[in-house]
Design an enzyme around this catalytic site. Sequence first.
Site, PDB file in Angstrom:
ATOM      1  N   LYS A  89      50.780  27.171  57.789  1.00 30.71           N
ATOM      2  CA  LYS A  89      50.777  27.664  59.225  1.00 30.71           C
ATOM      3  C   LYS A  89      50.034  29.259  59.094  1.00 30.71           C
ATOM      4  O   LYS A  89      49.312  29.331  60.074  1.00 30.71           O
ATOM      5  CB  LYS A  89      52.147  27.793  59.722  1.00 30.71           C
ATOM      6  CG  LYS A  89      52.607  28.561  61.111  1.00 30.71           C
ATOM      7  CD  LYS A  89      51.735  27.985  62.252  1.00 30.71           C
ATOM      8  CE  LYS A  89      51.300  29.027  63.405  1.00 30.71           C
ATOM      9  NZ  LYS A  89      52.312  29.118  64.547  1.00 30.71           N
TER      10      LYS A  89
ATOM     11  N   CYS B 269      50.436  35.738  67.505  1.00 31.66           N
ATOM     12  CA  CYS B 269      50.116  34.895  66.651  1.00 31.66           C
ATOM     13  C   CYS B 269      48.822  35.386  65.666  1.00 31.66           C
ATOM     14  O   CYS B 269      48.995  35.676  64.470  1.00 31.66           O
ATOM     15  CB  CYS B 269      49.761  33.339  66.975  1.00 31.66           C
ATOM     16  SG  CYS B 269      50.919  33.047  67.994  1.00 31.66           S
TER      17      CYS B 269
END
Length: 406
Positions: free
Chosen positions: A201, A255
Amino acid sequence: MINVIGLGYIGLPTALMMASHGVEVVGTDYNKELVATLNAGKTTFKEDGLDELFQAALKAGIKFTTEYQKTDTYIVSVPTPYDKFSKKVDPCYVVGAVKDVMKVCPKGATVVIESTVSPGTIDKFVRPVIQENGFKIGEDIHLVHAPERIIPGNMVYELLHNNRTIGADSKEIGEKVKKYYASFCQGEIVVTDIRTAEMTKVVENTFRAVNIAFANELCRICRHDNMDVYEIIKICNMHPRVNILQPGPGVGGHCISVDPWFLVGDYPSLAKVIDESMKTNDSQPDYVLNRIHEIMKENNITDNRRVGLYGLTYKENVDDCRESPTLQLLESQEKHLARPLKVYDPFITKDIVENQFHDLDTFLNDVDLVVIMVKHDEIRQNMDKLKGKVILDCHNICTLPGVYHL
Ligand code: SAJ
């Protein structure tokens, strides 16, 4: 029944998606106001298709509460900020949520962490919490990491279609959790171990951050010698193995502007390219500010009150301002300019900065130089209204003659 902990940008759509696909779901959030809004039948942010999904989930019986539930499966989807000094992940919300789960969960329960964490976070911070509560991991409590991958602006589609990763201590538990996600996910679901899932991720978002930094650096090189960066990237991308992203006014959101720092924080002497890339992206709002000064000078605009920033959100067609380049630019200009620049964003109806406008026409009437910080559909559809203005287009979307670029 699944208890989804944290009903923010990721937890809410995930809970709604599962509920509307036949899974019994209770959503829990400690924010009473948020839970009250959901219970009043309203969603808490704007996203294509979210309202329809919300209605389907309500019909299917989803419940929202501030209480943690006694059940066999938990999905933890809470924020993971980073410590601005150490650059390391700050797991306080994940740890807090798991501690609260431990107070109510029965033996045999599975705890799925969806929040993005740096590799090793689950070993270092989550496992001890479970053990301190007297549970044996793998027997009393099963631990899984299933990082989300959906992109704001296209969340509902991507929840249904993206491939997913599930990291688990045992194949059996990984496969069990995979079934819940497979209730709605049409993409491929890969089962692996927890640390690999953590790393994939962070690496995915780091790849994007480094690629954007490369585009931003090319933009500066091209500006230096008056070359057209957009034309160059377009032609390069026609090569079958080149895919350069686009330069912009900076990188925002929770993010891409955050996760790569986890690797810099954990591996400071190894993550060199990543470190430099993050610094390049973080300095892009200052680069825009310099361009504004150059363009003001060239056009004899002496009063910065005649300069307007179009867009406050971190990217187009979302209402999320976290780490937004416009906010970074405004923070930086406070050090350089006496009076704040004017700002307008169709997605931000509350006053969050000084000199904020709530109507495009009034905003445009009040400024001579318009800086396109965000490429919302609204501005694309109203390009004609910019005629006669000096324009700095940070996204290369404006077709009017004489436009300035980064
Ligand atoms: N940006 C550029 N140039 C580009 C693309 C983006 O400057 O060519 C800027 C945007 O304007 C924005 C920032 O980057 O300020 C980030 O936007 P984004 O659209 O690239 O990504 P996010 O942060 O909205 O979502 C990302 C996605 N990750 C990847 O594509 C690898 C999403 O799939 C993740 O689920 C999400 O992060 C997350 O939650 O981690």
